[in-house]
Write a protein that holds these residues in place. Structure first.
Motif, PDB file in Angstrom:
ATOM      1  N   ARG A 161     -20.997 -19.366  20.438  1.00 45.61           N
ATOM      2  CA  ARG A 161     -19.905 -20.330  20.297  1.00 45.61           C
ATOM      3  C   ARG A 161     -18.877 -19.886  19.266  1.00 45.61           C
ATOM      4  NH1 ARG A 161     -23.702 -25.317  19.268  1.00 45.61           N
ATOM      5  NH2 ARG A 161     -25.155 -23.600  18.883  1.00 45.61           N
ATOM      6  N   VAL A 162     -19.343 -19.311  18.156  1.00 48.15           N
ATOM      7  CA  VAL A 162     -18.408 -18.832  17.140  1.00 48.15           C
ATOM      8  C   VAL A 162     -17.568 -17.682  17.684  1.00 48.15           C
ATOM      9  CG1 VAL A 162     -18.265 -17.649  14.910  1.00 48.15           C
ATOM     10  CG2 VAL A 162     -19.769 -19.621  15.180  1.00 48.15           C
ATOM     11  N   ALA A 163     -18.208 -16.745  18.387  1.00 51.39           N
ATOM     12  CA  ALA A 163     -17.474 -15.608  18.953  1.00 51.39           C
ATOM     13  C   ALA A 163     -16.455 -16.064  19.988  1.00 51.39           C
ATOM     14  CB  ALA A 163     -18.446 -14.610  19.568  1.00 51.39           C
ATOM     15  N   SER A 164     -16.861 -16.982  20.868  1.00 53.97           N
ATOM     16  CA  SER A 164     -15.941 -17.423  21.927  1.00 53.97           C
ATOM     17  C   SER A 164     -14.805 -18.271  21.365  1.00 53.97           C
ATOM     18  CB  SER A 164     -16.700 -18.197  23.004  1.00 53.97           C
ATOM     19  OG  SER A 164     -17.291 -19.362  22.472  1.00 53.97           O
ATOM     20  N   THR A 165     -15.076 -19.061  20.322  1.00 52.96           N
ATOM     21  CA  THR A 165     -14.005 -19.850  19.695  1.00 52.96           C
ATOM     22  C   THR A 165     -12.955 -18.930  19.092  1.00 52.96           C
ATOM     23  OG1 THR A 165     -15.485 -21.702  19.195  1.00 52.96           O
ATOM     24  CG2 THR A 165     -13.477 -21.531  17.897  1.00 52.96           C
ATOM     25  N   SER A 166     -13.401 -17.898  18.384  1.00 47.89           N
ATOM     26  CA  SER A 166     -12.467 -16.947  17.776  1.00 47.89           C
ATOM     27  C   SER A 166     -11.659 -16.226  18.846  1.00 47.89           C
ATOM     28  CB  SER A 166     -13.233 -15.937  16.921  1.00 47.89           C
ATOM     29  OG  SER A 166     -13.968 -16.590  15.909  1.00 47.89           O
ATOM     30  N   ARG A 167     -12.322 -15.814  19.908  1.00 44.29           N
ATOM     31  CA  ARG A 167     -11.632 -15.107  20.988  1.00 44.29           C
ATOM     32  C   ARG A 167     -10.639 -16.023  21.694  1.00 44.29           C
ATOM     33  NH1 ARG A 167     -13.105 -10.752  24.436  1.00 44.29           N
ATOM     34  NH2 ARG A 167     -11.264 -10.246  25.686  1.00 44.29           N
ATOM     35  N   MET A 168     -11.013 -17.280  21.890  1.00 45.06           N
ATOM     36  CA  MET A 168     -10.119 -18.208  22.563  1.00 45.06           C
ATOM     37  C   MET A 168      -8.848 -18.443  21.751  1.00 45.06           C
ATOM     38  SD  MET A 168     -10.788 -22.131  23.828  1.00 45.06           S
ATOM     39  CE  MET A 168     -10.600 -22.735  22.157  1.00 45.06           C
ATOM     40  N   LEU A 169      -8.989 -18.558  20.429  1.00 48.21           N
ATOM     41  CA  LEU A 169      -7.809 -18.725  19.583  1.00 48.21           C
ATOM     42  C   LEU A 169      -6.858 -17.546  19.743  1.00 48.21           C
ATOM     43  CD1 LEU A 169      -9.387 -20.085  16.274  1.00 48.21           C
ATOM     44  CD2 LEU A 169      -7.964 -21.341  17.900  1.00 48.21           C
ATOM     45  N   ALA A 170      -7.425 -16.338  19.801  1.00 43.14           N
ATOM     46  CA  ALA A 170      -6.596 -15.149  19.966  1.00 43.14           C
ATOM     47  C   ALA A 170      -5.905 -15.141  21.325  1.00 43.14           C
ATOM     48  CB  ALA A 170      -7.446 -13.892  19.785  1.00 43.14           C
ATOM     49  N   MET A 171      -6.632 -15.528  22.368  1.00 42.50           N
ATOM     50  CA  MET A 171      -6.063 -15.519  23.715  1.00 42.50           C
ATOM     51  C   MET A 171      -4.972 -16.575  23.864  1.00 42.50           C
ATOM     52  SD  MET A 171      -7.566 -13.072  25.359  1.00 42.50           S
ATOM     53  CE  MET A 171      -7.291 -13.399  27.084  1.00 42.50           C
ATOM     54  N   CYS A 172      -5.171 -17.745  23.251  1.00 43.43           N
ATOM     55  CA  CYS A 172      -4.162 -18.807  23.338  1.00 43.43           C
ATOM     56  C   CYS A 172      -2.877 -18.417  22.610  1.00 43.43           C
ATOM     57  CB  CYS A 172      -4.704 -20.102  22.750  1.00 43.43           C
ATOM     58  SG  CYS A 172      -5.980 -20.901  23.749  1.00 43.43           S
ATOM     59  N   ALA A 173      -3.019 -17.575  21.577  1.00 44.54           N
ATOM     60  CA  ALA A 173      -1.851 -17.182  20.800  1.00 44.54           C
ATOM     61  C   ALA A 173      -0.970 -16.180  21.536  1.00 44.54           C
ATOM     62  CB  ALA A 173      -2.300 -16.581  19.463  1.00 44.54           C
ATOM     63  N   ALA A 174      -1.546 -15.431  22.473  1.00 41.69           N
ATOM     64  CA  ALA A 174      -0.799 -14.361  23.136  1.00 41.69           C
ATOM     65  C   ALA A 174       0.448 -14.860  23.881  1.00 41.69           C
ATOM     66  CB  ALA A 174      -1.718 -13.578  24.069  1.00 41.69           C
ATOM     67  N   PRO A 175       0.350 -15.909  24.718  1.00 47.05           N
ATOM     68  CA  PRO A 175       1.569 -16.375  25.408  1.00 47.05           C
ATOM     69  C   PRO A 175       2.650 -16.846  24.441  1.00 47.05           C
ATOM     70  CG  PRO A 175      -0.402 -17.325  26.405  1.00 47.05           C
ATOM     71  CD  PRO A 175      -0.832 -16.677  25.131  1.00 47.05           C
ATOM     72  N   VAL A 176       2.243 -17.424  23.302  1.00 44.04           N
ATOM     73  CA  VAL A 176       3.223 -17.869  22.298  1.00 44.04           C
ATOM     74  C   VAL A 176       4.019 -16.672  21.798  1.00 44.04           C
ATOM     75  CG1 VAL A 176       3.522 -18.935  20.037  1.00 44.04           C
ATOM     76  CG2 VAL A 176       1.785 -19.811  21.606  1.00 44.04           C
ATOM     77  N   GLY A 177       3.320 -15.564  21.528  1.00 38.94           N
ATOM     78  CA  GLY A 177       3.996 -14.358  21.062  1.00 38.94           C
ATOM     79  C   GLY A 177       4.941 -13.786  22.097  1.00 38.94           C
ATOM     80  N   ALA A 178       4.500 -13.778  23.359  1.00 40.48           N
ATOM     81  CA  ALA A 178       5.349 -13.245  24.420  1.00 40.48           C
ATOM     82  C   ALA A 178       6.630 -14.063  24.552  1.00 40.48           C
ATOM     83  CB  ALA A 178       4.583 -13.236  25.742  1.00 40.48           C
ATOM     84  N   PHE A 179       6.512 -15.384  24.522  1.00 45.48           N
ATOM     85  CA  PHE A 179       7.692 -16.257  24.609  1.00 45.48           C
ATOM     86  C   PHE A 179       8.595 -16.052  23.398  1.00 45.48           C
ATOM     87  CE2 PHE A 179       9.745 -20.255  23.394  1.00 45.48           C
ATOM     88  CZ  PHE A 179      10.522 -20.489  24.510  1.00 45.48           C
ATOM     89  N   LEU A 180       7.987 -15.967  22.208  1.00 46.29           N
ATOM     90  CA  LEU A 180       8.773 -15.794  20.986  1.00 46.29           C
ATOM     91  C   LEU A 180       9.566 -14.494  21.024  1.00 46.29           C
ATOM     92  CD1 LEU A 180       9.412 -16.771  18.072  1.00 46.29           C
ATOM     93  CD2 LEU A 180       7.432 -15.428  17.313  1.00 46.29           C
ATOM     94  N   GLY A 181       8.915 -13.404  21.460  1.00 46.00           N
ATOM     95  CA  GLY A 181       9.605 -12.118  21.527  1.00 46.00           C
ATOM     96  C   GLY A 181      10.772 -12.144  22.487  1.00 46.00           C
ATOM     97  N   GLY A 182      10.554 -12.725  23.664  1.00 41.72           N
ATOM     98  CA  GLY A 182      11.640 -12.800  24.644  1.00 41.72           C
ATOM     99  C   GLY A 182      12.793 -13.655  24.172  1.00 41.72           C
TER     100      GLY A 182
END
Length: 431
Positions: A345-366
């Protein structure tokens, strides 16, 4: 901690081989699936659906997947997921041979491959510390080798192999990936069958998932380790979104040169993974994590100001080295200090936070590139990375890391509680 050098167990060699073979297959499918979609349509939105489908499982089921892994036998989960993905890939391969391949089918396959990857990656993360006796030094060495192999196979060998195999026929790269998963499943099946952590009390899956997420957010060290990749993904995706255009318009780099830029970053990643353990021993894990974070931010700043391709390539190599070292040190520390019943659960929570952040970065860059210019997203990413370094430095300090490792050491005695962080307010109630 003991300074005696221990050897990695024989079982790790089989796990390393399995993940290396599987990473090669991942690299093949990473290149082949978008190219297969391109043979069916030129609609950018349709292509984006296929690409995005593979990340959706982490966004939808990340924490629940971790809770399930904490309930299941981890070795069985590993080989079952690889076997299932091998069978799954036969479906689009057959469709390609029959000339009935479609975008919806490719998107569905990408989603299910991503779902299998969620369970496999989480189970592997949870299985490794049990295999290595939660020894921090062994975990760093093991993760260094796993990360290096993953980068080499999925970043260097896999994508060109996928493109080459596609030239032989649309079904060929899919079947090759299926074979890689099958070989990986057979290797994992031969691993030692370790005892599965069993919760002392039974509770609902949703409650267990919430307890796992709370375990991360209530522990400053674990939260700091989770913020690094999450904030980093916002910054790196902002850069990646405009990197090709920046390289072409501002640096005068052609398509071949852009490939070399990416190769420089991957080469840096291999170097960073190789020296991560040495950095951790020399500086302490906490200080090493702070230094790699600062190196990433300064490297992106150098990329933004780069006057020519050579400076840009050097900056990307330094950034890759920082990321490679971080992706060894951070997970190794987490595996050493998190109790086995919480590991999935700890590993998947950390990974999920990273994955959720990716689209935010893509939108911000564009958005920044469209509103200002191509260098703005890079400067913004550098500022974000350096700010994150300052914020997380105290959260992942050497003092906090050493306290966590002492608390996780079984020599601490039976009365020792899993609340490792001296500043932690409370241990999540999991009853």
């Amino acid at each position: 901690m003991s300074t005696r050098v221990r050897k990695l167990p024989t079982g790790f060699g089989r796990l390393w081989t399995a993940q290396t073979v599987s990473s090669l297959g991942d690299g093949v499918s990473h290149a082949a699936l978008p190219l297969l979609a391109l043979t069916l349509t030129r609609d950018p939105m349709a292509l984006a659906v296929v690409t995005a489908a593979g990340t959706l499982p982490w966004l939808l089921f990340g924490v629940l997947g971790g809770a399930l892994v904490d309930r299941w036998d981890r070795r069985r989960t590993l080989w079952a997921m690889d076997a299932a993905r091998a069978v799954l890939l036969v479906i689009p391969a057959t469709a390609a041979l029959l000339d009935v391949l479609s975008i919806p089918l490719l998107a569905a396959v990408a989603f299910l491959l991503g779902l299998g990857g969620l369970f496999f990656d989480t189970a592997a993360t949870a299985y490794l510390p049990d295999l290595l006796g939660r020894d921090p030094a062994l975990l760093e060495r093991a993760n260094s080798r796993l990360r290096g192999a993953q980068t080499a196979m999925s970043g260097f060998a896999g994508p060109p192999a996928g493109s080459a195999l596609l030239a032989l026929g649309r079904a060929v790269p899919l079947l090759a990936d299926a074979v890689s998963f099958l070989l990986s499943a057979l290797l994992v099946r031969s691993l030692p069958d370790l005892p599965r952590p069993v919760p002392e009390t039974r509770e609902s899956l949703l409650r267990q998932a919430r307890a796992g997420a709370a375990y991360v957010f209530r522990d400053r060290l674990l939260l700091g380790l989770a913020l690094r990749p999450a904030v980093g993904n916002v910054a790196f995706l902002a850069v990646e979104t405009v990197l090709a255009l920046f390289a072409h318009d501002r640096l005068g780099i052609d398509t071949y040169g852009y490939g070399l830029l990416l190769t420089a970053e991957a080469t840096g990643g291999l170097l960073g993974a190789a020296i991560a353990s040495r950095l951790g021993r020399r500086l302490g894990t906490g200080t090493a994590l702070t230094c790699t974070a600062a190196a990433e931010g300064l490297a992106v700043l150098g990329l933004a100001a780069a006057p020519n391709p050579y400076v840009a390539g050097t900056a990307l190599a330094v950034c890759g080295a920082g990321m490679g070292a971080t992706m060894v040190l951070g997970p190794s520390l987490r595996q050493a200090i998190v109790p086995a019943p919480f590991m999935g659960r700890v590993a998947s929570t950390s990974r999920m936070l990273a994955m959720c952040a990716a689209p935010v970065g893509a939108f911000l860059g564009g958005w920044l590139a469209a509103a200002y210019d191509l260098r703005t997203p890079l400067y913004a990413a550098a500022v974000l990375l350096l700010a994150m370094t300052a914020v997380t430095a105290s959260m992942t300090s050497n003092r906090r890391v050493e306290a966590a490792l002492r608390a996780a050491d079984p020599a601490g005695g039976p009365d020792h509680t899993p609340s490792r962080d001296p500043d932690r307010e409370s241990t999540p109630d999991v009853r």
